[in-house]
Design a protein around this motif. Structure first.
Motif, mmCIF file in Angstrom:
data_model
loop_
_atom_site.group_PDB
_atom_site.id
_atom_site.type_symbol
_atom_site.label_atom_id
_atom_site.label_comp_id
_atom_site.label_asym_id
_atom_site.label_seq_id
_atom_site.Cartn_x
_atom_site.Cartn_y
_atom_site.Cartn_z
ATOM 1 N N LYS A 105 73.559 54.173 -2.165
ATOM 2 C CA LYS A 105 73.972 52.789 -2.437
ATOM 3 C C LYS A 105 74.112 51.936 -1.185
ATOM 4 O O LYS A 105 73.908 50.731 -1.221
ATOM 5 C CB LYS A 105 75.302 52.782 -3.178
ATOM 6 C CG LYS A 105 75.223 53.311 -4.575
ATOM 7 C CD LYS A 105 76.583 53.293 -5.230
ATOM 8 C CE LYS A 105 76.539 53.949 -6.595
ATOM 9 N NZ LYS A 105 77.871 53.989 -7.210
ATOM 10 N N ASN A 106 74.482 52.534 -0.067
ATOM 11 C CA ASN A 106 74.681 51.765 1.169
ATOM 12 C C ASN A 106 73.375 51.478 1.904
ATOM 13 O O ASN A 106 73.391 50.843 2.961
ATOM 14 C CB ASN A 106 75.654 52.496 2.092
ATOM 15 C CG ASN A 106 77.038 52.572 1.495
ATOM 16 O OD1 ASN A 106 77.441 51.701 0.726
ATOM 17 N ND2 ASN A 106 77.762 53.619 1.817
ATOM 18 N N GLY A 107 72.257 51.964 1.381
ATOM 19 C CA GLY A 107 70.961 51.685 1.993
ATOM 20 C C GLY A 107 70.758 52.437 3.292
ATOM 21 O O GLY A 107 71.421 53.433 3.581
ATOM 22 N N ILE A 108 69.834 51.933 4.084
ATOM 23 C CA ILE A 108 69.451 52.580 5.338
ATOM 24 C C ILE A 108 69.982 51.759 6.498
ATOM 25 O O ILE A 108 69.763 50.557 6.578
ATOM 26 C CB ILE A 108 67.922 52.709 5.424
ATOM 27 C CG1 ILE A 108 67.440 53.615 4.280
ATOM 28 C CG2 ILE A 108 67.497 53.266 6.779
ATOM 29 C CD1 ILE A 108 65.944 53.666 4.112
ATOM 30 N N LYS A 121 64.771 53.810 21.079
ATOM 31 C CA LYS A 121 64.135 54.540 19.990
ATOM 32 C C LYS A 121 64.886 54.282 18.682
ATOM 33 O O LYS A 121 66.112 54.278 18.644
ATOM 34 C CB LYS A 121 64.120 56.040 20.302
ATOM 35 C CG LYS A 121 63.286 56.839 19.359
ATOM 36 C CD LYS A 121 63.065 58.245 19.860
ATOM 37 C CE LYS A 121 62.094 58.951 18.944
ATOM 38 N NZ LYS A 121 61.768 60.273 19.414
ATOM 39 N N ALA A 122 64.132 54.055 17.615
ATOM 40 C CA ALA A 122 64.714 53.762 16.307
ATOM 41 C C ALA A 122 65.308 55.018 15.684
ATOM 42 O O ALA A 122 64.726 56.104 15.755
ATOM 43 C CB ALA A 122 63.660 53.183 15.380
ATOM 44 N N VAL A 123 66.481 54.853 15.062
ATOM 45 C CA VAL A 123 67.112 55.940 14.311
ATOM 46 C C VAL A 123 67.704 55.351 13.033
ATOM 47 O O VAL A 123 68.405 54.341 13.070
ATOM 48 C CB VAL A 123 68.179 56.695 15.133
ATOM 49 C CG1 VAL A 123 69.277 55.768 15.619
ATOM 50 C CG2 VAL A 123 68.764 57.853 14.339
ATOM 51 N N ALA A 124 67.346 55.955 11.907
ATOM 52 C CA ALA A 124 67.839 55.508 10.608
ATOM 53 C C ALA A 124 68.797 56.556 10.064
ATOM 54 O O ALA A 124 68.500 57.747 10.065
ATOM 55 C CB ALA A 124 66.678 55.311 9.643
ATOM 56 N N ASN A 125 69.955 56.093 9.626
ATOM 57 C CA ASN A 125 70.935 56.945 8.958
ATOM 58 C C ASN A 125 71.056 56.470 7.522
ATOM 59 O O ASN A 125 71.200 55.272 7.269
ATOM 60 C CB ASN A 125 72.293 56.853 9.652
ATOM 61 C CG ASN A 125 72.258 57.471 11.022
ATOM 62 O OD1 ASN A 125 72.210 58.676 11.154
ATOM 63 N ND2 ASN A 125 72.267 56.640 12.047
ATOM 64 N N ASN A 178 62.469 48.978 6.727
ATOM 65 C CA ASN A 178 61.852 47.695 6.375
ATOM 66 C C ASN A 178 61.384 47.637 4.926
ATOM 67 O O ASN A 178 61.214 46.546 4.381
ATOM 68 C CB ASN A 178 60.676 47.397 7.302
ATOM 69 C CG ASN A 178 61.120 47.122 8.715
ATOM 70 O OD1 ASN A 178 62.235 46.675 8.962
ATOM 71 N ND2 ASN A 178 60.258 47.413 9.664
ATOM 72 N N ASN A 179 61.151 48.787 4.301
ATOM 73 C CA ASN A 179 60.627 48.820 2.937
ATOM 74 C C ASN A 179 61.596 49.382 1.912
ATOM 75 O O ASN A 179 61.222 49.580 0.752
ATOM 76 C CB ASN A 179 59.323 49.630 2.913
ATOM 77 C CG ASN A 179 58.216 48.924 3.635
ATOM 78 O OD1 ASN A 179 57.665 47.947 3.136
ATOM 79 N ND2 ASN A 179 57.902 49.373 4.834
ATOM 80 N N GLU A 224 52.347 46.055 -4.240
ATOM 81 C CA GLU A 224 51.401 45.107 -3.650
ATOM 82 C C GLU A 224 51.974 44.373 -2.447
ATOM 83 O O GLU A 224 51.252 43.758 -1.692
ATOM 84 C CB GLU A 224 50.905 44.101 -4.696
ATOM 85 C CG GLU A 224 51.990 43.277 -5.337
ATOM 86 C CD GLU A 224 52.640 43.952 -6.535
ATOM 87 O OE1 GLU A 224 53.591 43.370 -7.070
ATOM 88 O OE2 GLU A 224 52.225 45.038 -6.925
ATOM 89 N N ASN A 225 53.272 44.442 -2.231
ATOM 90 C CA ASN A 225 53.902 43.741 -1.113
ATOM 91 C C ASN A 225 54.177 44.629 0.094
ATOM 92 O O ASN A 225 54.754 44.188 1.072
ATOM 93 C CB ASN A 225 55.217 43.116 -1.564
ATOM 94 C CG ASN A 225 55.010 42.108 -2.666
ATOM 95 O OD1 ASN A 225 54.041 41.371 -2.649
ATOM 96 N ND2 ASN A 225 55.910 42.088 -3.621
ATOM 97 N N VAL A 226 53.803 45.875 0.029
ATOM 98 C CA VAL A 226 54.154 46.823 1.084
ATOM 99 C C VAL A 226 53.151 46.755 2.229
ATOM 100 O O VAL A 226 51.942 46.778 2.010
ATOM 101 C CB VAL A 226 54.217 48.263 0.531
ATOM 102 C CG1 VAL A 226 54.501 49.252 1.636
ATOM 103 C CG2 VAL A 226 55.282 48.352 -0.549
ATOM 104 N N ASP A 227 53.668 46.676 3.449
ATOM 105 C CA ASP A 227 52.830 46.715 4.645
ATOM 106 C C ASP A 227 52.808 48.150 5.150
ATOM 107 O O ASP A 227 53.803 48.654 5.647
ATOM 108 C CB ASP A 227 53.400 45.784 5.718
ATOM 109 C CG ASP A 227 52.624 45.859 7.013
ATOM 110 O OD1 ASP A 227 51.516 46.444 7.023
ATOM 111 O OD2 ASP A 227 53.122 45.335 8.014
#
Length: 132
Positions: free
Chosen positions: A13-16, A26-30, A61-62, A109-112
């Motif tokens: 629920k809290n997303g990324i 450097k990118a890090v996603a939790n 981003n997606n 259709e909107n995904v890059d």
């Protein structure tokens, strides 16, 4: 062997939460995932996950377009000192690879994908008798 594979997982629920390291940026996603305990039940197990690099940026981003993901990684346990002085332990899945298993309706259709649709690659037609 320390290997974890999760499928049909929902992003929590809290997303990324995407951040960048101070030194090299450097990118890090939790994020957390919810995975059904059993195919028929509506009870879930929840797991904390960490994802690094370009995949972390892409999934962040997606995330609004993604319904279910699959991931592969390893379990790691780390500790830290909390503000109250106690030692806390965290077990999380450090992801090596994440895939989208199901897109939200009408979102694909909107995904890059980060890959140009048109390219300079010319398909080879060798007219061979390969059976596949």
């Amino acid at each position: 062997m320390n290997k974890v594979i999760m499928t049909n997982a929902y992003i929590g629920k809290n997303g990324i939460d995407l951040k960048f390291t101070a030194g090299d940026g450097k990118a890090v996603a939790n994020f957390s995932i919810a995975v059904k305990k059993d195919f028929k039940e509506k009870e879930y197990n929840y797991f904390n996950c960490v994802l690094w690099g370009k995949q972390a940026e892409w999934i962040s981003n997606n995330q609004d377009r993604i319904n279910k993901i699959g991931l592969e990684g390893r379990l790691e346990t780390r500790s830290y000192d909390a503000k109250d002085g106690t030692k806390k332990y965290v077990t999380e899945i450090v992801c090596n690879h994440v895939e989208v298993e199901e897109w939200k309706t009408g979102s694909i259709e909107n995904v890059d994908f980060g890959v140009p649709i048109e390219s300079d690659i010319t398909p080879v037609n060798d007219n061979s008798d390969i059976p596949f």
